[in-house]
Design a protein around this motif. Structure first.
Motif, PDB file in Angstrom:
ATOM      1  N   GLY A  48      11.737  -1.550   1.781  1.00  0.00           N
ATOM      2  CA  GLY A  48      10.338  -1.536   1.366  1.00  0.00           C
ATOM      3  C   GLY A  48       9.873  -2.767   0.629  1.00  0.00           C
TER       4      GLY A  48
ATOM      5  N   GLY B 157       5.512  -4.939  -1.589  1.00  0.00           N
ATOM      6  CA  GLY B 157       6.636  -4.012  -1.693  1.00  0.00           C
ATOM      7  C   GLY B 157       7.237  -3.943  -3.087  1.00  0.00           C
TER       8      GLY B 157
ATOM      9  N   THR C  76       6.559  -0.142  -4.047  1.00  0.00           N
ATOM     10  CA  THR C  76       7.697   0.742  -3.776  1.00  0.00           C
ATOM     11  C   THR C  76       8.299   1.360  -5.040  1.00  0.00           C
TER      12      THR C  76
ATOM     13  N   THR D 141       8.333   6.772   1.315  1.00  0.00           N
ATOM     14  CA  THR D 141       7.788   5.735   0.442  1.00  0.00           C
ATOM     15  C   THR D 141       7.854   4.379   1.136  1.00  0.00           C
ATOM     16  N   ILE D 142       9.029   4.052   1.670  1.00  0.00           N
ATOM     17  CA  ILE D 142       9.233   2.771   2.341  1.00  0.00           C
ATOM     18  C   ILE D 142       8.375   2.674   3.597  1.00  0.00           C
TER      19      ILE D 142
END
Length: 308
Positions: free
Chosen positions: A33, A167, A171, A185-186
């Motif tokens: 991420g 990211g 993240t 999430t990623i």
């Protein structure tokens, strides 16, 4: 006029290197991420590209890589579309603002402050996932717009002005909330980054045009990223959440310690930096090994319970 074979060979080597960087950066970004922009921009700056052109080049390549990554994550069920909309649209606004009106402002002072915050989040993520696994107390609860909108705005601004940051900012903040499992999430961060990349690219063209942007480099970075995107999405689907959380936490810590040690606040020498990096790698490796061991132990217990 004949081309110099030496120049042609050097140019091809540079393009191959850029493609490999794009592949590696997207493999890490799609799996954890974060890190595509930071990795690619660092290389471009190292070979003499000015910061605005380097960021513009990376964001142009990211239009293609994030589209491919988002599609791959969607196919593997790694995307929460509500999160994508709530964070992606404000992220695009922040990226456009950073690329046009605010990119001339120095982020050198703000970078160490942000790194301290992100370092704290990284430590939390690493310790939380390594010690206890996937947090389940808040898992499944909706992520509010009042949390995601400001987060997207800040992450988009940092991304366009610093050549990377979507990211690393987004993240860890979402992971720390414990409301969305790591793979989603990623996947959601990677998918929403498409909006950020488009907005930043438009902003750069408004601000600087195509000055200093090498479109051959864009295509080289893009080619490597397109190869890595589906592989990374597949990896996220199959890596256990506990292990994935520990891996992401380590990347966050290493990235932000590196920023702090290089900042004007500390400006550490190599003799100080490398032992610290070495210690982080050792602790990170131990955390990953423990997470894998605990995942296997819990899986064996679950299987034994099912057979009883």
């Amino acid at each position: 006029m004949a081309l110099d074979p030496t120049d042609w060979t050097a140019g091809m080597r540079q393009l191959i290197l850029l493609a490999l960087v794009g592949l590696g950066a997207q493999l890490v970004d799609g799996s954890l991420g974060m890190a595509y922009g930071v990795t690619s921009t660092t290389l471009l700056l190292a070979i003499g590209t000015n910061p605005a052109a380097a960021s513009a080049t990376v964001h142009l390549a990211e239009i293609g890589t994030t589209l491919a990554s988002g599609f791959s994550h969607w196919r593997f069920g790694n995307v929460d579309w509500k999160v994508v909309a709530k964070i992606g649209i404000p992220g695009a606004v922040g990226a456009f603002a950073g690329a046009t009106f605010l990119s001339s402002l120095s982020t050198e002072v703000a970078a160490p402050v942000m790194s301290l915050v992100l370092l704290a989040l990284g430590l939390y993520v690493l310790i939380r996932f390594t010690t206890f696994g996937l947090p389940r107390t808040n898992l499944g609860k909706p992520l509010r717009k009042r949390f995601l909108a400001p987060l997207g705005l800040v992450a988009g601004f940092v991304d366009s002005t610093g050549g990377g940051g979507w990211g690393p900012v987004g993240t860890p903040a979402i992971l720390a909330s414990g409301r969305l499992e790591p793979r989603k999430t990623i996947g959601s961060i990677d998918t929403s980054e498409f909006l950020v990349a488009v907005a930043a690219s438009v902003g750069f063209f408004v601000g600087i045009g195509n000055e200093g942007v090498n479109f051959t480099w864009v295509l080289a970075l893009l080619a490597g990223g397109l190869i890595a995107a589906p592989i990374a999405a597949w990896l996220v689907r199959h890596i256990p959440p506990r292990v994935l959380g520990s891996a992401v936490g380590g990347v966050i810590i290493l990235t932000n310690v590196r920023t702090l040690l290089r900042s004007d606040w500390i400006d550490a020498s190599d003799a100080v930096k490398w032992p610290i990096y070495g210690l982080i790698y050792v602790v990170w490796a131990a955390a990953l090994a423990y997470s894998v061991q605990q995942h296997r132990a819990n899986r064996d217990v679950e299987r034994a319970t099912e057979t009883v």
